[in-house]
Enzyme design. Structure first.
Site, PDB file in Angstrom:
ATOM      1  CG  ASP A  24      -0.929 -22.314 -15.983  1.00 26.26           C
ATOM      2  OD1 ASP A  24      -0.871 -23.422 -16.256  1.00 26.26           O
ATOM      3  OD2 ASP A  24      -1.693 -21.587 -15.357  1.00 26.26           O
TER       4      ASP A  24
ATOM      5  CB  ALA B 238      -8.820 -20.484  -9.003  1.00 25.42           C
TER       6      ALA B 238
ATOM      7  CD  GLU C 239       0.670  10.612   9.770  1.00 26.16           C
ATOM      8  OE1 GLU C 239       1.228  10.249  10.415  1.00 26.16           O
ATOM      9  OE2 GLU C 239       1.215  10.760   8.909  1.00 26.16           O
TER      10      GLU C 239
ATOM     11  CB  CYS D 171       3.408  12.893  11.315  1.00 26.40           C
ATOM     12  SG  CYS D 171       4.488  12.177   8.986  1.00 26.40           S
TER      13      CYS D 171
ATOM     14  CB  THR E 120       2.295 -21.763 -12.741  1.00 23.18           C
ATOM     15  OG1 THR E 120       1.732 -22.842 -11.418  1.00 23.18           O
ATOM     16  CG2 THR E 120       1.585 -20.850 -12.932  1.00 23.18           C
TER      17      THR E 120
ATOM     18  CD  GLU F 148      -2.066 -14.563  -8.691  1.00 26.73           C
ATOM     19  OE1 GLU F 148      -2.440 -14.960  -9.958  1.00 26.73           O
ATOM     20  OE2 GLU F 148      -2.298 -13.361  -8.980  1.00 26.73           O
TER      21      GLU F 148
END
Length: 374
Positions: free
Chosen positions: A214, A168, A66, A98, A210, A309
């Protein structure tokens, strides 16, 4: 030009609020404990509505949207309409609220979207405006605003970040192959969408499995958005992450937190601390990290949204604890086979309490998203 009728005004209000919501995404993930709010100042001097000021919560959380929009509008704010995606704040810090700033600027009308659950604000911002004779219209595109600011709302109400579970899946419901490292399941367009999701989150979380399998970097790799990479968090009770990993090597650019237990090797801790790794002390529950307590700690660090993830074990743990607020599934066109790692969920097996929000396609890959109402 005649003033718009009620139905026409409602259409205009939705149109400008939609624009304010799009604007608010500009600094998503970069406003610390404050939400990224959008504000648009619109006036009509007889030739039709015209935007005279825009603002979005600044990086770090201040100034508020604002304030920015009113500064841009200047005297043109007097008699204008302000569209705000979250109820204007009503509490005094070192700067006035605000709501008072809107009153002092002479705004004639305020259209709001989401209500603020913060007890210092809830209803009080609108009350200040109405007491000053300003017309207030509430809950325009409220559901869209609440979805966009879910991290802030969940952190305010539950004292933990919003948890977004992103997976995924291959065509046969697998997340990868044992011992194969990173397996490309989706195409380039879908991966770019993941980078955008990362850019709007406060943290990305993976398990040590992971991280070792990975060796991911977990950064945003889109031209112009590289500086939007959020903090990385690894569930690593025994501090097994090697200092040669990509996560550690990128620590000069993006923070890295390791959630480790008290019994972990102090030598390993000191080695990683010397290169800049930050540690979060964790409690143990049934052989794993106590997730509700960890989320409280991440909230205390200022995180309002965490993107989970990987991998299958961590996803299952968050689901089992009922800590997931949003599920995002990407689905690639090819199968992996019997040797693949099975996903704990798929589009046909979504936990109770979630509703499907949207479906899209990115090239050959499918996308679906489910949310749990706040």
């Amino acid at each position: 030009m005649a003033a718009p009728g009620k139905a026409e005004q409602e259409v205009l209000d939705r149109r400008f609020m939609a624009a304010a919501l799009r604007l608010s995404r500009r600094n998503a993930g970069r406003t610390s404990t404050n939400p990224s709010v959008g504000t648009i100042i619109v006036r009509d001097d007889g030739a039709g509505p015209m935007i005279v000021g825009t603002g979005v919560t600044a990086i770090g959380g201040r100034p508020h949207a604002e304030t920015e929009a009113l500064a841009e509008a200047g005297e043109l704010a007097r008699g204008a309409t302000a569209y705000v995606t979250l109820e204007p704040c009503a509490h005094h810090g070192r700067t006035p609220p605000c709501a008072n700033a809107l009153v002092n600027a002479g705004v004639a009308r305020v259209v709001g979207a989401a209500s603020d659950p913060d007890p210092r604000v809830s209803g009080k911002g609108y009350a200040i405006l109405r007491a000053a004779g300003i017309e207030v219209v509430e809950k325009v595109l409220a559901a869209e605003a609440a979805e966009q600011m879910a991290g802030y709302l969940i952190r305010s109400l539950k004292k933990r970040p919003e948890v977004i579970l992103k997976l995924a899946l291959s065509a046969d419901g697998k997340l990868g192959r044992h011992g194969a490292g990173q397996v490309a399941i989706t195409g380039d367009i879908a991966r770019r969408e993941v980078y955008l999701m990362r850019a709007e989150a406060d943290g990305i979380l993976v398990g040590i499995g992971t991280a070792l399998e990975d060796d991911p970097a977990l950064t945003v790799r889109l031209p112009g958005l590289e500086n939007r990479s959020p903090a990385r968090i690894v569930l690593d009770r025994q501090i097994r992450l090697p200092e040669t990993s990509k996560l550690v090597s990128g620590i000069d650019r993006v923070p890295l937190y390791i959630a480790a237990c008290l019994e972990a090797d102090p030598l390993r801790r000191s080695v990683l601390e010397r290169v800049g790794v930050r540690f979060i002390g964790t409690e143990t529950h049934e052989g794993g990290v106590a997730l509700p307590e960890l989320l409280e700690d991440l909230s205390a660090l200022g995180m309002a949204s965490v993107l989970v993830e990987g991998g299958a074990k961590v996803a299952s743990a968050f689901l089992a604890e009922g800590l997931v607020d949003r599920i995002v599934l990407f689905q690639g066109p090819d199968g992996i086979g019997e040797e693949g790692i099975a996903s704990p969920i798929d589009a046909n097996h979504i936990p109770a309490g979630f509703r499907k929000l949207r479906e899209m396609r990115f090239g050959e890959d499918g996308y679906a998203e489910w949310v749990r109402d706040i």
